[in-house]
Write a protein that holds these residues in place. Structure first.
Motif, PDB file in Angstrom:
ATOM      1  N   LEU A 126       0.808  -1.216   0.000  1.00 25.54           N
ATOM      2  CA  LEU A 126       0.000   0.000   0.000  1.00 25.54           C
ATOM      3  C   LEU A 126       0.842   1.267   0.000  1.00 25.54           C
ATOM      4  N   TYR A 127       2.154   1.123  -0.005  1.00 26.79           N
ATOM      5  CA  TYR A 127       3.068   2.257   0.114  1.00 26.79           C
ATOM      6  C   TYR A 127       3.868   2.475  -1.154  1.00 26.79           C
ATOM      7  N   TRP A 128       4.354   3.699  -1.297  1.00 31.60           N
ATOM      8  CA  TRP A 128       5.290   4.022  -2.367  1.00 31.60           C
ATOM      9  C   TRP A 128       6.675   4.113  -1.766  1.00 31.60           C
ATOM     10  N   SER A 129       7.646   3.628  -2.483  1.00 31.30           N
ATOM     11  CA  SER A 129       9.026   3.633  -2.024  1.00 31.30           C
ATOM     12  C   SER A 129       9.762   4.805  -2.668  1.00 31.30           C
ATOM     13  N   LEU A 130      10.399   5.620  -1.821  1.00 32.69           N
ATOM     14  CA  LEU A 130      11.162   6.776  -2.284  1.00 32.69           C
ATOM     15  C   LEU A 130      12.604   6.646  -1.806  1.00 32.69           C
ATOM     16  N   ARG A 131      13.516   7.224  -2.578  1.00 33.38           N
ATOM     17  CA  ARG A 131      14.939   7.211  -2.227  1.00 33.38           C
ATOM     18  C   ARG A 131      15.454   8.642  -2.259  1.00 33.38           C
ATOM     19  N   PRO A 132      16.286   9.005  -1.280  1.00 34.56           N
ATOM     20  CA  PRO A 132      16.861  10.355  -1.300  1.00 34.56           C
ATOM     21  C   PRO A 132      17.685  10.580  -2.572  1.00 34.56           C
ATOM     22  N   MET A 133      17.651  11.779  -3.089  1.00 33.65           N
ATOM     23  CA  MET A 133      18.391  12.109  -4.315  1.00 33.65           C
ATOM     24  C   MET A 133      19.898  12.004  -4.121  1.00 33.65           C
ATOM     25  N   GLY A 134      20.382  12.378  -2.954  1.00 38.20           N
ATOM     26  CA  GLY A 134      21.815  12.351  -2.700  1.00 38.20           C
ATOM     27  C   GLY A 134      22.312  11.017  -2.191  1.00 38.20           C
ATOM     28  N   GLY A 135      21.501   9.977  -2.312  1.00 36.28           N
ATOM     29  CA  GLY A 135      21.860   8.666  -1.799  1.00 36.28           C
ATOM     30  C   GLY A 135      21.318   8.470  -0.402  1.00 36.28           C
ATOM     31  N   GLY A 136      21.309   7.255   0.042  1.00 33.94           N
ATOM     32  CA  GLY A 136      20.799   6.960   1.371  1.00 33.94           C
ATOM     33  C   GLY A 136      19.766   5.862   1.327  1.00 33.94           C
ATOM     34  N   ILE A 137      19.141   5.674   2.449  1.00 34.05           N
ATOM     35  CA  ILE A 137      18.188   4.581   2.620  1.00 34.05           C
ATOM     36  C   ILE A 137      16.817   4.978   2.102  1.00 34.05           C
ATOM     37  N   GLU A 138      16.186   4.063   1.355  1.00 35.85           N
ATOM     38  CA  GLU A 138      14.834   4.284   0.868  1.00 35.85           C
ATOM     39  C   GLU A 138      13.861   4.303   2.035  1.00 35.85           C
ATOM     40  N   TRP A 139      12.743   4.973   1.824  1.00 33.19           N
ATOM     41  CA  TRP A 139      11.681   4.948   2.826  1.00 33.19           C
ATOM     42  C   TRP A 139      10.355   4.750   2.108  1.00 33.19           C
ATOM     43  N   GLU A 140       9.349   4.347   2.881  1.00 35.74           N
ATOM     44  CA  GLU A 140       8.022   4.122   2.331  1.00 35.74           C
ATOM     45  C   GLU A 140       7.060   5.173   2.866  1.00 35.74           C
ATOM     46  N   VAL A 141       6.110   5.527   2.030  1.00 34.64           N
ATOM     47  CA  VAL A 141       5.147   6.562   2.378  1.00 34.64           C
ATOM     48  C   VAL A 141       3.800   6.210   1.743  1.00 34.64           C
ATOM     49  N   GLU A 142       2.744   6.599   2.432  1.00 34.51           N
ATOM     50  CA  GLU A 142       1.411   6.426   1.868  1.00 34.51           C
ATOM     51  C   GLU A 142       1.249   7.416   0.714  1.00 34.51           C
ATOM     52  N   PRO A 143       0.671   6.973  -0.393  1.00 34.02           N
ATOM     53  CA  PRO A 143       0.511   7.872  -1.550  1.00 34.02           C
ATOM     54  C   PRO A 143      -0.224   9.168  -1.233  1.00 34.02           C
ATOM     55  N   ARG A 144      -1.102   9.162  -0.241  1.00 39.57           N
ATOM     56  CA  ARG A 144      -1.851  10.393   0.094  1.00 39.57           C
ATOM     57  C   ARG A 144      -0.953  11.486   0.664  1.00 39.57           C
ATOM     58  N   HIS A 145       0.262  11.125   1.079  1.00 45.26           N
ATOM     59  CA  HIS A 145       1.207  12.102   1.628  1.00 45.26           C
ATOM     60  C   HIS A 145       2.260  12.540   0.602  1.00 45.26           C
ATOM     61  N   VAL A 146       2.014  12.250  -0.657  1.00 47.21           N
ATOM     62  CA  VAL A 146       3.005  12.536  -1.702  1.00 47.21           C
ATOM     63  C   VAL A 146       2.417  13.494  -2.732  1.00 47.21           C
ATOM     64  N   ARG A 147       3.256  14.404  -3.178  1.00 46.73           N
ATOM     65  CA  ARG A 147       2.877  15.304  -4.279  1.00 46.73           C
ATOM     66  C   ARG A 147       4.088  15.466  -5.191  1.00 46.73           C
ATOM     67  N   PRO A 148       3.860  15.857  -6.439  1.00 51.57           N
ATOM     68  CA  PRO A 148       4.994  16.094  -7.336  1.00 51.57           C
ATOM     69  C   PRO A 148       5.852  17.242  -6.819  1.00 51.57           C
ATOM     70  N   ALA A 149       7.152  17.132  -7.001  1.00 49.07           N
ATOM     71  CA  ALA A 149       8.077  18.191  -6.593  1.00 49.07           C
ATOM     72  C   ALA A 149       7.926  19.402  -7.512  1.00 49.07           C
ATOM     73  N   LEU A 150       7.920  20.573  -6.913  1.00 46.71           N
ATOM     74  CA  LEU A 150       7.893  21.812  -7.694  1.00 46.71           C
ATOM     75  C   LEU A 150       9.243  21.989  -8.389  1.00 46.71           C
ATOM     76  N   PRO A 151       9.306  22.785  -9.458  1.00 47.88           N
ATOM     77  CA  PRO A 151      10.584  22.986 -10.147  1.00 47.88           C
ATOM     78  C   PRO A 151      11.717  23.428  -9.223  1.00 47.88           C
ATOM     79  N   ILE A 152      11.453  24.324  -8.257  1.00 49.53           N
ATOM     80  CA  ILE A 152      12.510  24.777  -7.352  1.00 49.53           C
ATOM     81  C   ILE A 152      12.958  23.631  -6.438  1.00 49.53           C
ATOM     82  N   GLU A 153      12.032  22.772  -6.032  1.00 53.24           N
ATOM     83  CA  GLU A 153      12.384  21.626  -5.193  1.00 53.24           C
ATOM     84  C   GLU A 153      13.215  20.611  -5.983  1.00 53.24           C
TER      85      GLU A 153
END
Length: 75
Positions: free
Chosen positions: A30-57
């Motif tokens: 039920l979760y989406w897996s995300l990984r930090p851009m600069g490397g590191g450990i992946e984490w899981e998050v519920e899709p309802r807590h995710v939004r597309p990154a803005l261009p500045i982000e």
């Protein structure tokens, strides 16, 4: 309502973790897996807590990855 996962590699913001930016890696149950851009450990998050990154982000995340790469912290 079911969320449609983005393409692998899309930059997303996890609003449940202080707007942490991560790269979408896939679906884990039920979760989406995300990984930090600069490397590191992946984490899981519920899709309802995710939004597309803005261009500045996206720019900030890519700059952080480039800086980490220049320091030899990521490949």
């Amino acid at each position: 309502m079911e969320s449609v996962p983005p393409t692998v590699g899309a930059l997303l913001v996890d609003t449940s973790r202080a707007d942490r930016v991560g790269e979408f890696r896939g679906v884990a149950g039920l979760y989406w897996s995300l990984r930090p851009m600069g490397g590191g450990i992946e984490w899981e998050v519920e899709p309802r807590h995710v939004r597309p990154a803005l261009p500045i982000e996206q720019l900030r995340a890519r700059t952080a990855r480039a800086n980490a790469r220049s320091r030899g912290e990521v490949l």
